[in-house]
Design a protein around this motif. Sequence first.
Motif, PDB file in Angstrom:
ATOM      1  N   VAL A 198     -32.663  23.770  15.937  1.00  0.00           N
ATOM      2  CA  VAL A 198     -31.283  23.595  15.489  1.00  0.00           C
ATOM      3  C   VAL A 198     -30.662  22.441  16.263  1.00  0.00           C
ATOM      4  CG1 VAL A 198     -29.000  24.656  15.299  1.00  0.00           C
ATOM      5  CG2 VAL A 198     -31.059  26.045  14.974  1.00  0.00           C
ATOM      6  N   LYS A 199     -30.160  21.457  15.568  1.00  0.00           N
ATOM      7  CA  LYS A 199     -29.504  20.341  16.240  1.00  0.00           C
ATOM      8  C   LYS A 199     -28.308  20.824  17.046  1.00  0.00           C
ATOM      9  CE  LYS A 199     -30.484  16.028  13.778  1.00  0.00           C
ATOM     10  NZ  LYS A 199     -29.854  14.871  13.117  1.00  0.00           N
ATOM     11  N   ASP A 200     -28.148  20.228  18.215  1.00  0.00           N
ATOM     12  CA  ASP A 200     -26.946  20.402  19.044  1.00  0.00           C
ATOM     13  C   ASP A 200     -26.805  21.793  19.661  1.00  0.00           C
ATOM     14  OD1 ASP A 200     -26.421  17.851  18.101  1.00  0.00           O
ATOM     15  OD2 ASP A 200     -25.008  18.535  16.573  1.00  0.00           O
ATOM     16  N   ASP A 201     -27.903  22.553  19.778  1.00  0.00           N
ATOM     17  CA  ASP A 201     -27.810  23.887  20.383  1.00  0.00           C
ATOM     18  C   ASP A 201     -29.008  24.101  21.306  1.00  0.00           C
ATOM     19  OD1 ASP A 201     -27.386  26.513  21.100  1.00  0.00           O
ATOM     20  OD2 ASP A 201     -26.728  27.135  19.102  1.00  0.00           O
ATOM     21  N   THR A 202     -28.934  23.493  22.487  1.00  0.00           N
ATOM     22  CA  THR A 202     -30.044  23.569  23.428  1.00  0.00           C
ATOM     23  C   THR A 202     -30.336  25.007  23.842  1.00  0.00           C
ATOM     24  OG1 THR A 202     -29.510  21.373  24.276  1.00  0.00           O
ATOM     25  CG2 THR A 202     -30.902  22.749  25.659  1.00  0.00           C
ATOM     26  N   GLU A 203     -29.285  25.802  24.093  1.00  0.00           N
ATOM     27  CA  GLU A 203     -29.489  27.182  24.528  1.00  0.00           C
ATOM     28  C   GLU A 203     -30.279  27.975  23.488  1.00  0.00           C
ATOM     29  OE1 GLU A 203     -26.546  25.663  24.481  1.00  0.00           O
ATOM     30  OE2 GLU A 203     -25.399  26.073  26.305  1.00  0.00           O
ATOM     31  N   PHE A 204     -29.927  27.812  22.223  1.00  0.00           N
ATOM     32  CA  PHE A 204     -30.629  28.506  21.144  1.00  0.00           C
ATOM     33  C   PHE A 204     -32.087  28.059  21.082  1.00  0.00           C
ATOM     34  CE2 PHE A 204     -32.175  28.958  16.840  1.00  0.00           C
ATOM     35  CZ  PHE A 204     -31.695  30.191  16.410  1.00  0.00           C
ATOM     36  N   ASN A 205     -32.295  26.747  21.038  1.00  0.00           N
ATOM     37  CA  ASN A 205     -33.650  26.219  20.871  1.00  0.00           C
ATOM     38  C   ASN A 205     -34.568  26.608  22.023  1.00  0.00           C
ATOM     39  OD1 ASN A 205     -33.049  24.855  18.422  1.00  0.00           O
ATOM     40  ND2 ASN A 205     -32.127  23.181  19.579  1.00  0.00           N
ATOM     41  N   GLU A 206     -34.081  26.450  23.238  1.00  0.00           N
ATOM     42  CA  GLU A 206     -34.949  26.714  24.386  1.00  0.00           C
ATOM     43  C   GLU A 206     -35.169  28.209  24.609  1.00  0.00           C
ATOM     44  OE1 GLU A 206     -36.753  24.597  25.553  1.00  0.00           O
ATOM     45  OE2 GLU A 206     -35.777  22.706  25.050  1.00  0.00           O
ATOM     46  N   SER A 207     -34.142  29.016  24.367  1.00  0.00           N
ATOM     47  CA  SER A 207     -34.335  30.462  24.499  1.00  0.00           C
ATOM     48  C   SER A 207     -35.318  30.966  23.449  1.00  0.00           C
ATOM     49  CB  SER A 207     -33.001  31.188  24.370  1.00  0.00           C
ATOM     50  OG  SER A 207     -32.137  30.868  25.432  1.00  0.00           O
ATOM     51  N   PHE A 208     -35.211  30.446  22.222  1.00  0.00           N
ATOM     52  CA  PHE A 208     -36.159  30.806  21.164  1.00  0.00           C
ATOM     53  C   PHE A 208     -37.581  30.439  21.561  1.00  0.00           C
ATOM     54  CE2 PHE A 208     -38.384  28.785  17.470  1.00  0.00           C
ATOM     55  CZ  PHE A 208     -38.863  29.968  16.894  1.00  0.00           C
ATOM     56  N   ALA A 209     -37.779  29.194  22.004  1.00  0.00           N
ATOM     57  CA  ALA A 209     -39.125  28.757  22.373  1.00  0.00           C
ATOM     58  C   ALA A 209     -39.642  29.526  23.580  1.00  0.00           C
ATOM     59  CB  ALA A 209     -39.123  27.256  22.652  1.00  0.00           C
ATOM     60  N   THR A 210     -38.765  29.844  24.524  1.00  0.00           N
ATOM     61  CA  THR A 210     -39.179  30.608  25.694  1.00  0.00           C
ATOM     62  C   THR A 210     -39.606  32.015  25.299  1.00  0.00           C
ATOM     63  OG1 THR A 210     -37.783  29.334  27.198  1.00  0.00           O
ATOM     64  CG2 THR A 210     -38.431  31.526  27.930  1.00  0.00           C
ATOM     65  N   PHE A 211     -38.868  32.643  24.380  1.00  0.00           N
ATOM     66  CA  PHE A 211     -39.307  33.965  23.928  1.00  0.00           C
ATOM     67  C   PHE A 211     -40.661  33.889  23.230  1.00  0.00           C
ATOM     68  CE2 PHE A 211     -39.947  36.958  20.500  1.00  0.00           C
ATOM     69  CZ  PHE A 211     -40.055  38.120  21.254  1.00  0.00           C
ATOM     70  N   VAL A 212     -40.848  32.898  22.362  1.00  0.00           N
ATOM     71  CA  VAL A 212     -42.119  32.772  21.649  1.00  0.00           C
ATOM     72  C   VAL A 212     -43.263  32.609  22.636  1.00  0.00           C
ATOM     73  CG1 VAL A 212     -43.470  31.329  20.078  1.00  0.00           C
ATOM     74  CG2 VAL A 212     -41.095  31.883  19.523  1.00  0.00           C
ATOM     75  N   GLU A 213     -43.060  31.799  23.656  1.00  0.00           N
ATOM     76  CA  GLU A 213     -44.142  31.610  24.627  1.00  0.00           C
ATOM     77  C   GLU A 213     -44.415  32.893  25.401  1.00  0.00           C
ATOM     78  OE1 GLU A 213     -43.023  30.116  28.898  1.00  0.00           O
ATOM     79  OE2 GLU A 213     -42.421  28.617  27.435  1.00  0.00           O
TER      80      GLU A 213
END
Length: 380
Positions: A198-213
């Motif tokens: 999602v553009k412009d939402d670092t918290e969303f993107n990184e938390s999502f990727a961190t959960f997936v990992e």
Amino acid sequence: MIRQRSRHRLLDRVFRILFPALVLLLLNGCSSLGYYSQLGNGQIRLLQAREPIDRVIADPARDPKLRAHLAQAREARTFASAHLHLPDNQSYRLYADIGRPFVVWNVFATAEFSLAPQTHCFPIAGCVAYRGYYSQSAARGEAAMQRLRGMDVSIGGVEAYSTLGWFNDPILSSMLHWGDERLATLIFHELAHQRFYVKDDTEFNESFATFVEQEGTRQWRAQRGLAPDHGNKVRQREQFIRLILDTRQRLESLYALPLPAEQMRQRKAAEFERLRADYEHMRDTQWAGDKRYDAWVYAPLNNARLLPFGLYDQWVPAFAALFRREGEDWVRFYVAVEKLGRLAVDERKAALKELAASPTASLLTTRTSHLPSAPATASH
């Protein structure tokens, strides 16, 4: 093999042709020709260094340890698409030796009395909470300039990043230093960015990727018959992250007060001293004196040092709850994540807060890229 090499060369040529025009477009945004030139040159060199990992593994003249690492990475890469339903493309089926410990260095900056990051906006990635440099010296120069402006600044080395599917991202030599499982987690994290962003939402993107990992790593261990990684190290990571997030919350409350600058400065310093004292108590009474985080805690602290924690961990419990709600089905989970990502920002944050407060939310820190044995950095 020949077809793959031709494809890589074609991408290099396309990037060289398009980059000057891209720079002119970007100059209408937030930075200078010099900054974007180093980004383009760095990406070109990275693309040129790629080679298929199958070729490296098959070459008896290559380092046996490298070949073994890449063989494990190949299995993790297959697992990522087959079991985690992450993109099935050539990303992380290539290897690039970059000859340095980090691929880029991120510069984080905040105002003296704020935890809001200084953001930088790009046409493809949107606005992010850091500025990346392929040269450590260039990152230090940017940090020095920000300090002269009175900003709180932190530099973090990054082992890997995603081009969000625009290029076939390689496994980098910088990704190999922490063992096979660490490499697998990085692959899962970066492919998650390709899966949804999602553009412009670092918290969303990184938390999502961190959960997936994290969940991906748990399943990867189970698939190989390994015991769940729920030992002391995981518990300590969870406790340390909570300590940092609690400090962030207290600082946010402090910065909202109408205090004179000098008084605010003193109370800010007191909060960082409290962080150290709370850490020492936790370390000595609960961890039997384990000093794995001492180097991070006793280094100079400021707002920017705390930024990656809020960015990379804030919504992990929410995504964990969402995954449970969707029956731990990856396809359904991604559909639900995409639905969240299409919401307006305020609605999205409200939905994430509700998920994070649910009984199924949990902070499963099997690995946080900004938390090594002594906390360091975050991957894009």
